[in-house]
Design an enzyme around this catalytic site. Structure first.
Site, PDB file in Angstrom:
ATOM      1  N   ARG A  22       8.983   4.540 -15.467  1.00  0.00           N
ATOM      2  CA  ARG A  22       8.907   5.999 -15.316  1.00  0.00           C
ATOM      3  C   ARG A  22       9.578   6.726 -16.482  1.00  0.00           C
ATOM      4  O   ARG A  22       9.160   7.833 -16.835  1.00  0.00           O
ATOM      5  CB  ARG A  22       9.534   6.423 -13.994  1.00  0.00           C
TER       6      ARG A  22
ATOM      7  N   GLY B 218       3.416   8.141  -3.367  1.00  0.00           N
ATOM      8  CA  GLY B 218       3.105   9.200  -2.403  1.00  0.00           C
ATOM      9  C   GLY B 218       2.258  10.300  -3.033  1.00  0.00           C
ATOM     10  O   GLY B 218       1.305  10.796  -2.423  1.00  0.00           O
TER      11      GLY B 218
ATOM     12  N   GLY C  49       3.609   2.002  -5.208  1.00  0.00           N
ATOM     13  CA  GLY C  49       4.688   1.223  -5.797  1.00  0.00           C
ATOM     14  C   GLY C  49       4.455  -0.271  -5.722  1.00  0.00           C
ATOM     15  O   GLY C  49       4.664  -0.991  -6.700  1.00  0.00           O
TER      16      GLY C  49
ATOM     17  N   LYS D  97       1.252   0.216   5.262  1.00  0.00           N
ATOM     18  CA  LYS D  97       1.471   1.537   5.865  1.00  0.00           C
ATOM     19  C   LYS D  97       0.166   2.120   6.417  1.00  0.00           C
ATOM     20  O   LYS D  97      -0.444   2.992   5.798  1.00  0.00           O
ATOM     21  CB  LYS D  97       2.051   2.493   4.813  1.00  0.00           C
TER      22      LYS D  97
HETATM   23  N1  LIG Z   1      -1.086  -9.203   6.039  1.00  0.00           N
HETATM   24  C1  LIG Z   1       0.067  -8.564   5.888  1.00  0.00           C
HETATM   25  N2  LIG Z   1       0.975  -8.585   6.876  1.00  0.00           N
HETATM   26  C2  LIG Z   1       2.160  -7.940   6.714  1.00  0.00           C
HETATM   27  N3  LIG Z   1       2.522  -7.245   5.617  1.00  0.00           N
HETATM   28  C3  LIG Z   1       1.631  -7.199   4.615  1.00  0.00           C
HETATM   29  C4  LIG Z   1       0.374  -7.858   4.711  1.00  0.00           C
HETATM   30  N4  LIG Z   1      -0.282  -7.622   3.545  1.00  0.00           N
HETATM   31  C5  LIG Z   1       0.522  -6.886   2.766  1.00  0.00           C
HETATM   32  N5  LIG Z   1       1.687  -6.619   3.382  1.00  0.00           N
HETATM   33  C6  LIG Z   1       2.857  -5.915   2.847  1.00  0.00           C
HETATM   34  O1  LIG Z   1       2.541  -4.585   2.512  1.00  0.00           O
HETATM   35  C7  LIG Z   1       3.567  -4.116   1.676  1.00  0.00           C
HETATM   36  C8  LIG Z   1       3.049  -3.009   0.807  1.00  0.00           C
HETATM   37  O2  LIG Z   1       2.509  -2.003   1.601  1.00  0.00           O
HETATM   38  P1  LIG Z   1       2.416  -0.480   1.131  1.00  0.00           P
HETATM   39  O3  LIG Z   1       3.798   0.070   0.988  1.00  0.00           O
HETATM   40  O4  LIG Z   1       1.500   0.175   2.095  1.00  0.00           O
HETATM   41  O5  LIG Z   1       1.726  -0.612  -0.318  1.00  0.00           O
HETATM   42  P2  LIG Z   1       1.885   0.325  -1.612  1.00  0.00           P
HETATM   43  O6  LIG Z   1       3.368   0.477  -1.915  1.00  0.00           O
HETATM   44  O7  LIG Z   1       1.176  -0.412  -2.708  1.00  0.00           O
HETATM   45  O8  LIG Z   1       1.255   1.629  -1.238  1.00  0.00           O
HETATM   46  C9  LIG Z   1       4.047  -5.298   0.892  1.00  0.00           C
HETATM   47  O9  LIG Z   1       5.435  -5.402   1.004  1.00  0.00           O
HETATM   48  C10 LIG Z   1       3.327  -6.484   1.539  1.00  0.00           C
HETATM   49  O10 LIG Z   1       4.175  -7.585   1.774  1.00  0.00           O
HETATM   50  O1  LIG Z   2       9.548   7.396  -5.940  1.00  0.00           O
HETATM   51  C1  LIG Z   2       8.902   8.386  -5.586  1.00  0.00           C
HETATM   52  O2  LIG Z   2       7.901   8.312  -4.675  1.00  0.00           O
HETATM   53  P1  LIG Z   2       6.929   6.982  -4.451  1.00  0.00           P
HETATM   54  O3  LIG Z   2       7.805   5.826  -4.020  1.00  0.00           O
HETATM   55  O4  LIG Z   2       5.996   7.425  -3.346  1.00  0.00           O
HETATM   56  O5  LIG Z   2       6.210   6.757  -5.757  1.00  0.00           O
HETATM   57  C2  LIG Z   2       9.133   9.753  -6.157  1.00  0.00           C
HETATM   58  O6  LIG Z   2      10.189   9.741  -7.110  1.00  0.00           O
HETATM   59  C3  LIG Z   2       9.431  10.741  -5.047  1.00  0.00           C
HETATM   60  O7  LIG Z   2      10.603  10.371  -4.372  1.00  0.00           O
HETATM   61  P2  LIG Z   2      10.803  10.827  -2.861  1.00  0.00           P
HETATM   62  O8  LIG Z   2       9.763  10.091  -2.017  1.00  0.00           O
HETATM   63  O9  LIG Z   2      12.232  10.445  -2.506  1.00  0.00           O
HETATM   64  O10 LIG Z   2      10.584  12.323  -2.805  1.00  0.00           O
END
Ligand SMILES: Nc1ncnc2c1ncn2[C@@H]1O[C@H](COP(=O)(O)OP(=O)(O)O)[C@@H](O)[C@H]1O
Ligand SMILES: O=C(OP(=O)(O)O)[C@H](O)COP(=O)(O)O
Length: 394
Positions: free
Chosen positions: A36, A374, A351, A197
């Protein structure tokens, strides 16, 4: 983008308050990934080269309006100085007399980094007083913090009402790339949605069904769809209250002529561990006391083919629990397929997907890795980002 950028205004000799997203991952006081910071360098370098007095502001973590020593920006200032190859002055406050004095000392091309703006309760409340205090430091506001553009805070939104307000290059690039993906996509346009999520991604799936040719589902959120098809999912991740919605999405896909891809086979494990017992089973044969933690080999090949035939792919969320090597194959296959497909424009958001691509050493093979998780999701949902809305129109 219909918003003004730093190219549209004179910056020479001006005090420029530039909001960046230096919310970088840290471990024991050290920065573990400076993506970043590097992403904001084009804007900062431009401001320096064009003789601005650069005042940078960022948040780090979620200190909730209080000073948290570990969330000070000193390590960030140091890293930024190394990357710029010039000194960066850092204040221990973000407003007040110390800051005013430091700003008064700035010469053209100097760079100052303020303390974490979330040490002030007014930041996240978008307090008009704090916004005004930020504005009084400067002549011009630049927002380059795409990762925080979905937040209406004093330094991302409020301040823009008091100063001429324009976008930086990172903000411009993110909005252009993601905007093009959604408004005028090259086709076939494929979205790959995975991760865990389910709730956060439901809105995105709904919106994407109006735009894409192919929708690929993987990761933990797939099993709510598998259940919606009437199959048992054993101990796999499941959002019971979203099953009906998942059904309605599959119907919407049919109506819209969107090809909807779901896993045809999966890797199941007898427990959530890298050394668990595993086996590959067809999607309609998940044993009741096992959990599906990755897509299976047939699914990997199916998804690879769809990616190969696509002109544009937007990917958000891993295909399995990629943090454990045993369940990383699906995510790696998708990343490799995107890296290999020369004619496919690849956009990565979120992320964990970005971390996966980085882990596999394929980051430089992707066309665009969004700095906002996000923010990119909200943008893809069709929501207006307050940090962008507040900027001056062209
Ligand atoms: N089949 C699964 N069962 C449980 N957790 C999973 C599965 N597939 C992926 N994940 C988990 O999902 C997490 C990421 O989800 P998410 O935060 O929604 O993705 P991103 O950060 O890319 O948007 C990872 O930590 C991964 O381990
Ligand atoms: O890391 C961030 O968001 P992200 O994990 O959704 O990319 C941004 O810096 C925003 O942070 P925040 O979700 O605490 O407002």
């Amino acid at each position: 983008m219909n918003k003004k950028t730093i190219r549209d205004v004179e910056v020479r000799g001006k005090r420029v308050f530039c909001r960046v997203d230096f919310n970088v991952p840290m471990e024991a006081g050290a920065i573990t990934d400076d993506t970043r910071i590097r992403a904001a360098l084009p804007t900062i370098a431009y401001l320096i080269e064009h003789g601005a007095k650069v005042i940078l502001a960022s948040h780090l973590g979620r200190p909730k309006g209080k000073v948290v020593e570990e969330l000070r920006l000193d390590a960030v200032a140091k890293r930024l100085g190394e990357l710029l190859g010039r000194p960066v002055v850092k204040t221990d406050e973000a407003v007040g007399d110390e800051v005013k004095a430091a700003v008064a000392n700035l010469h053209e091309g100097d760079v100052l980094l303020l303390e974490n703006v979330r040490f002030y309760p007014g930041e996240e409340k978008n307090d008009p007083e704090l916004a005004r205090a930020f504005a009084e430091l400067a002549d011009l506001y630049v927002n380059d913090a795409f990762g925080a553009a979905h937040r209406a805070h004093a330094s991302t939104e409020g301040i823009a009402h008091h100063l001429p307000a324009v976008a930086g290059f990172l903000m411009e690039k993110e909005i252009e790339v993601l905007g093009k993906a959604l408004s005028n996509p090259d086709r076939p346009f494929t979205a790959i949605i995975g991760g865990a999520k389910v709730k956060d991604k439901i809105g995105v799936i709904d919106n994407l069904l109006d735009k894409v040719d192919n929708l690929i589902i993987g990761g933990g959120l797939a099993y709510t769809f598998v259940k919606a098809l009437g199959h048992d999912v054993g101990k796999s991740l499941l959002e019971e209250d979203k099953i009906e919605l998942a059904k309605s999405f599959m119907e919407k896909a049919k109506e819209k002529g969107v090809r909807f891809y779901m896993p045809v086979d999966v890797v199941v494990a007898d427990r959530f561990a890298n050394d668990a017992n595993t086996k590959v089973v067809p999607i309609d044969a998940i044993p009741s006391d096992w959990e599906a933690l990755d897509i299976g080999p047939q699914t990997r090949e199916l998804y690879r083919d769809v990616i190969r035939q696509s002109k544009l792919v937007v990917w958000n969320g891993p295909m399995g629990v990629f943090e454990m090597e045993t369940f990383a194959h699906g995510t790696r296959t998708v990343a490799e397929a995107l890296a290999e497909a020369a004619d496919t424009y690849s956009v990565i958001g979120g992320g964990d997907s970005a971390a996966a691509v980085e882990k596999f050493g394929l980051a430089d093979k992707m066309d665009h890795i969004s700095t906002g998780g996000g923010a990119s999701l909200e943008f893809m949902e069709g929501k207006q980002l307050p940090g962008v809305v507040a900027l001056n129109d062209k």
